[in-house]
Design a protein around this motif. Structure first.
Motif, PDB file in Angstrom:
ATOM      1  N   GLN A  44       0.826  -1.207   0.000  1.00  0.00           N
ATOM      2  CA  GLN A  44       0.000   0.000   0.000  1.00  0.00           C
ATOM      3  C   GLN A  44       0.858   1.252   0.000  1.00  0.00           C
ATOM      4  N   ALA A 229      -6.403   8.758  -1.999  1.00  0.00           N
ATOM      5  CA  ALA A 229      -7.194   8.779  -0.770  1.00  0.00           C
ATOM      6  C   ALA A 229      -7.625   7.363  -0.373  1.00  0.00           C
ATOM      7  N   LEU A 230      -8.027   6.564  -1.369  1.00  0.00           N
ATOM      8  CA  LEU A 230      -8.432   5.187  -1.090  1.00  0.00           C
ATOM      9  C   LEU A 230      -7.247   4.369  -0.591  1.00  0.00           C
ATOM     10  N   GLU A 232      -4.620   5.504   0.960  1.00  0.00           N
ATOM     11  CA  GLU A 232      -4.297   5.958   2.310  1.00  0.00           C
ATOM     12  C   GLU A 232      -5.259   5.344   3.326  1.00  0.00           C
ATOM     13  N   GLN A 233      -6.539   5.250   2.961  1.00  0.00           N
ATOM     14  CA  GLN A 233      -7.515   4.630   3.861  1.00  0.00           C
ATOM     15  C   GLN A 233      -7.176   3.163   4.092  1.00  0.00           C
ATOM     16  N   GLU A 234      -6.868   2.434   3.006  1.00  0.00           N
ATOM     17  CA  GLU A 234      -6.514   1.022   3.152  1.00  0.00           C
ATOM     18  C   GLU A 234      -5.245   0.859   3.984  1.00  0.00           C
ATOM     19  N   LYS A 235      -4.286   1.759   3.762  1.00  0.00           N
ATOM     20  CA  LYS A 235      -3.048   1.718   4.542  1.00  0.00           C
ATOM     21  C   LYS A 235      -3.342   1.928   6.023  1.00  0.00           C
ATOM     22  N   ALA A 236      -4.191   2.919   6.341  1.00  0.00           N
ATOM     23  CA  ALA A 236      -4.554   3.171   7.738  1.00  0.00           C
ATOM     24  C   ALA A 236      -5.287   1.972   8.337  1.00  0.00           C
ATOM     25  N   GLY A 237      -6.144   1.323   7.519  1.00  0.00           N
ATOM     26  CA  GLY A 237      -6.852   0.135   8.003  1.00  0.00           C
ATOM     27  C   GLY A 237      -5.904  -1.005   8.328  1.00  0.00           C
ATOM     28  N   SER A 240      -4.091  -0.246  11.511  1.00  0.00           N
ATOM     29  CA  SER A 240      -4.957  -0.487  12.667  1.00  0.00           C
ATOM     30  C   SER A 240      -5.084  -1.986  12.961  1.00  0.00           C
TER      31      SER A 240
END
Length: 370
Positions: A44, A229-230, A232-237, A240
């Motif tokens: 990612q 943006a997508l 970055e969201q997957e990376k943050a997920g 987590s």
């Protein structure tokens, strides 16, 4: 008594070793899941960096297109100014042409008037030839001085006729010259207008192409921003999930160390089972581990059927679908495989994590019944 104590110590050591093996096996499973999560995170991150580079490239292309558009706007403005100046020249030339046309009309009227005078002169000369004119002047004169005056006047009249003819020729030639000059001016202005109009059409066409390219680049930039943006969201997920996984590993490892271990009951003595025998290294797994789908290689749903007796095997050692007997586990089906199950290794399925931890890792006898 001493023999009993030794047996108790041996059993305790065995249990401790089994518990240690269980912790190691579970830790290895979670470590593999954590490793997979790290790989996904790296992928990612690479995707985010790739999209950032694409965004930078598109921004440069947009900037270049905007500079080209600005240059085109400047050229168009200059061309419009040139066309305006040309139009002024056209207007001035049209005024000049109109003036020359008026002059031509005046000259034609002047020439027409001269034709009348010349006609009268010609009639007079036909009626009186030059010799008769001189004789008449001599006899009609009262004195020599009057004769000289009349002769001078006649000579002036004859010279005037010559001047009229010369002026007539000059005016006619001027008319022809003015007409030719008007034609040249009109042709030149028409050529200038055509050149400027062609330039304006080309500039407008280039402007349209650049505007279309700019629109396409802006749409591409919007898509890249959305993809970034997508990503970055997957990376943050993933980050987590990794934090939760690490916390869960630490918590369950601590729970496993504190939990008492009990050996499962053996369902049937080995002597009562017939088939091919072998010894293997056996670990345990559950369907509730991180990343587990719960469905085996042969399609058994372990989450829906937690009491199934299933073992994971290396098909080159124990054929898939075989019915087996496992020491300390009982009869089972060789219905699953695993990336770490190679050679004489098996993984026995347990309904719960506590039972898997209690099994640990041990060397057991396996009989392939069929």
């Amino acid at each position: 008594m001493q023999t009993t104590i030794k047996r108790i110590i041996l059993v305790l050591l065995t249990l401790v070793l089994c518990e240690t093996g269980t912790i190691v096996t579970y830790a290895q499973t979670n470590s593999q899941a954590l490793h997979n999560a790290k790989q996904q995170l790296q992928q990612q991150q690479k995707l985010v960096e790739q999209k950032a580079q694409e965004k930078q490239t598109v921004n440069k292309e947009i900037e270049q297109i905007q500079q080209e558009l600005q240059s085109l706007y400047t050229f168009i403005t200059q061309n419009k100014e040139s066309m305006a100046n040309t139009q002024k020249k056209i207007d001035a030339t049209n005024q000049l042409i109109e003036k020359k046309k008026e002059e031509i009309v005046a000259l034609e009227d002047k020439i027409l008037a001269r034709k009348g005078i010349m006609k009268q002169r010609a009639v007079a000369l036909q009626q009186n030839d030059s010799l008769s004119l001189v004789i008449n002047l001599f006899f009609e004169s009262d004195s020599i001085s009057e004769f000289i005056q009349r002769a001078s006047a006649a000579s002036a009249l004859m010279d005037a006729d010559k001047d009229i003819l010369t002026a007539q020729k000059e005016d006619l030639q001027k008319i022809e010259d003015d007409k030719k000059e008007i034609d040249r001016q009109e042709q030149r202005l028409e050529e200038d207008q055509n050149v400027l109009a062609k330039q304006q059409a080309e500039l407008n066409q280039n402007l349209q192409k650049r505007q279309q390219a700019l629109t396409a680049m802006q749409q591409k930039l919007s898509q890249i921003v959305q993809q970034m943006a997508l990503a970055e969201q997957e990376k943050a997920g993933i980050e987590s999930q990794m934090k939760d996984m690490q916390a869960k590993i630490a918590s369950e490892a601590a729970t496993a160390k504190a939990q008492p271990v009990s050996a499962p009951a053996q369902s049937k003595p080995a002597a009562a089972v017939k088939g091919k025998e072998m010894y293997v290294s056996a670990s345990a797994y559950t369907a509730s581990c991180a990343g587990c789908s719960g469905v085996t290689t042969m399609g058994y749903n372990l989450k829906a059927n937690p009491n199934l007796k299933i073992i994971a095997v290396d098909p080159s050692v124990i054929p898939l679908g075989s019915k087996v007997w496992v020491e300390g586990y009982g009869e089972a089906i060789a219905g699953d495989t695993g990336g770490a199950i190679k050679g004489h290794k098996i993984d026995v399925f347990m309904p719960t994590q506590s039972q898997a931890l209690a099994w640990g890792r041990r060397t057991v006898k396996v009989i392939i019944m069929q």
